[in-house]
Design a protein around this motif. Structure first.
Motif, mmCIF file in Angstrom:
data_model
loop_
_atom_site.group_PDB
_atom_site.id
_atom_site.type_symbol
_atom_site.label_atom_id
_atom_site.label_comp_id
_atom_site.label_asym_id
_atom_site.label_seq_id
_atom_site.Cartn_x
_atom_site.Cartn_y
_atom_site.Cartn_z
ATOM 1 N N HIS A 44 0.845 -1.194 0.000
ATOM 2 C CA HIS A 44 0.000 0.000 0.000
ATOM 3 C C HIS A 44 0.880 1.244 0.000
ATOM 4 O O HIS A 44 1.777 1.382 0.829
ATOM 5 N N SER A 57 -1.839 11.080 -3.483
ATOM 6 C CA SER A 57 -2.160 9.867 -4.238
ATOM 7 C C SER A 57 -2.037 8.677 -3.301
ATOM 8 O O SER A 57 -1.244 8.701 -2.349
ATOM 9 N N GLU A 58 -2.834 7.633 -3.580
ATOM 10 C CA GLU A 58 -2.850 6.453 -2.715
ATOM 11 C C GLU A 58 -3.310 5.240 -3.514
ATOM 12 O O GLU A 58 -4.196 5.353 -4.353
ATOM 13 N N GLY A 59 -2.692 4.093 -3.262
ATOM 14 C CA GLY A 59 -3.106 2.878 -3.950
ATOM 15 C C GLY A 59 -2.152 1.738 -3.678
ATOM 16 O O GLY A 59 -1.209 1.874 -2.891
ATOM 17 N N ASN A 60 -2.393 0.610 -4.327
ATOM 18 C CA ASN A 60 -1.587 -0.594 -4.126
ATOM 19 C C ASN A 60 -0.730 -0.888 -5.354
ATOM 20 O O ASN A 60 -1.140 -0.623 -6.488
ATOM 21 N N THR A 61 0.434 -1.474 -5.124
ATOM 22 C CA THR A 61 1.255 -1.937 -6.236
ATOM 23 C C THR A 61 0.580 -3.142 -6.885
ATOM 24 O O THR A 61 -0.016 -3.977 -6.217
ATOM 25 N N THR A 62 0.680 -3.205 -8.199
ATOM 26 C CA THR A 62 0.155 -4.342 -8.959
ATOM 27 C C THR A 62 1.204 -4.769 -9.982
ATOM 28 O O THR A 62 2.048 -3.980 -10.395
ATOM 29 N N PHE A 90 3.304 1.054 -8.425
ATOM 30 C CA PHE A 90 2.131 1.929 -8.340
ATOM 31 C C PHE A 90 2.485 3.226 -9.052
ATOM 32 O O PHE A 90 3.410 3.931 -8.645
ATOM 33 N N ALA A 92 1.675 6.819 -9.763
ATOM 34 C CA ALA A 92 0.898 7.948 -9.260
ATOM 35 C C ALA A 92 0.962 9.095 -10.259
ATOM 36 O O ALA A 92 2.014 9.355 -10.847
#
Length: 254
Positions: A44, A57-62, A90, A92
């Motif tokens: 995360h 910005s915010e999110g998960n690595t994929t 991720f 951004a």
């Protein structure tokens, strides 16, 4: 009055136009291992403006854990890339109108709470100056350990185990989910795995655990007395400094 409104509108629109899209690739890499991606639920990522704490910005690595040969076996120089188009990250995209001092926090592994580590860094983000390719890589130290036997708060009748070896079992992987095996890239022979056993809050004994199949470690000992037990399993790799711990409580009753 109309003139003032037009001037204000012009100035406001000018400020809006001056905000420039700026892209940053953020990656989380397990220490002495590969990248943390979709197969483990991702790491995360939170990017904040350091001045006011605003989340930009915010999110998960994929993506994939990456190319093992490229990451672990290839001789690297200053300009050697260790990622490819499939490697987890991720991306951004942030609109800024002036150089902005940001912090990046990575929490990983996101779906394994007992093994979570938070790491962070800070740097200046310049409008329109993208940070792509390998991007910003943050290192995640440790192991993910899940004790499988005994189960959490399991009640075990003494007459079912007295005089018989009591089995301890744990699943251990790298922080990217990479496998641990005998003689493998992540060699089980180099990793010390041990259980620390307590009874009624007091140290009782250590139990050695050995690899029996990929990622799976086992040990056993005789437990001949009822009580409240706590098992702490740790893994330690001297070369990398990686460590990991999991704990479980269980009860043996008469």
């Amino acid at each position: 009055m109309k003139a003032l409104i037009l001037i204000a509108t012009f100035l406001f629109s000018g400020l809006m136009v001056s905000a420039t899209e700026t892209q940053i690739m953020i990656r989380a890499k397990a220490r002495d291992a590969k990248f943390i991606g979709s197969s483990l639920g991702g790491a995360h990522i939170i990017i904040r403006n350091k001045v006011n704490g605003q989340i930009l910005s915010e999110g998960n690595t994929t993506g994939s854990t990456g190319n093992t040969d490229l990451i672990m076996k290839t001789t690297k120089t200053r300009e050697t890339s260790i990622t490819d188009s499939q490697t987890a990250g991720f991306l951004a995209s942030i609109d800024i109108s002036e150089p902005t001092f940001v912090s990046i926090e990575v929490v990983s592994p996101f779906n394994n709470k007992q093994a979570q580590v938070a790491v962070s860094t800070e740097f200046w983000l310049i409008p329109g100056k993208h940070i792509l390719g390998d991007g910003i890589i943050l290192e995640i130290p440790g192991f993910i350990i899940d004790i499988l036997k005994p189960r959490t708060h399991q009640y075990i009748a003494l007459n079912t185990i007295k005089g018989e070896p009591f089995l301890f079992q744990a699943n251990i992987v790298m922080m990217c989910g990479c496998v641990i095996d005998k003689g493998g890239v992540w060699n089980s022979d180099e990793i010390e795995v041990k259980g620390i056993l307590k009874k009624d809050g007091k140290y009782l004994k250590d139990v050695n655990l050995s690899l029996i199949s990929t990622n799976l470690f086992e040990g056993n000992d005789l437990l001949n007395n009822p009580g409240n037990y706590e098992l702490t399993v740790y893994a330690y790799h001297e070369k990398s400094g990686n460590t990991g711990v999991d704990k479980v409580n269980y009860v043996i009753y008469e």
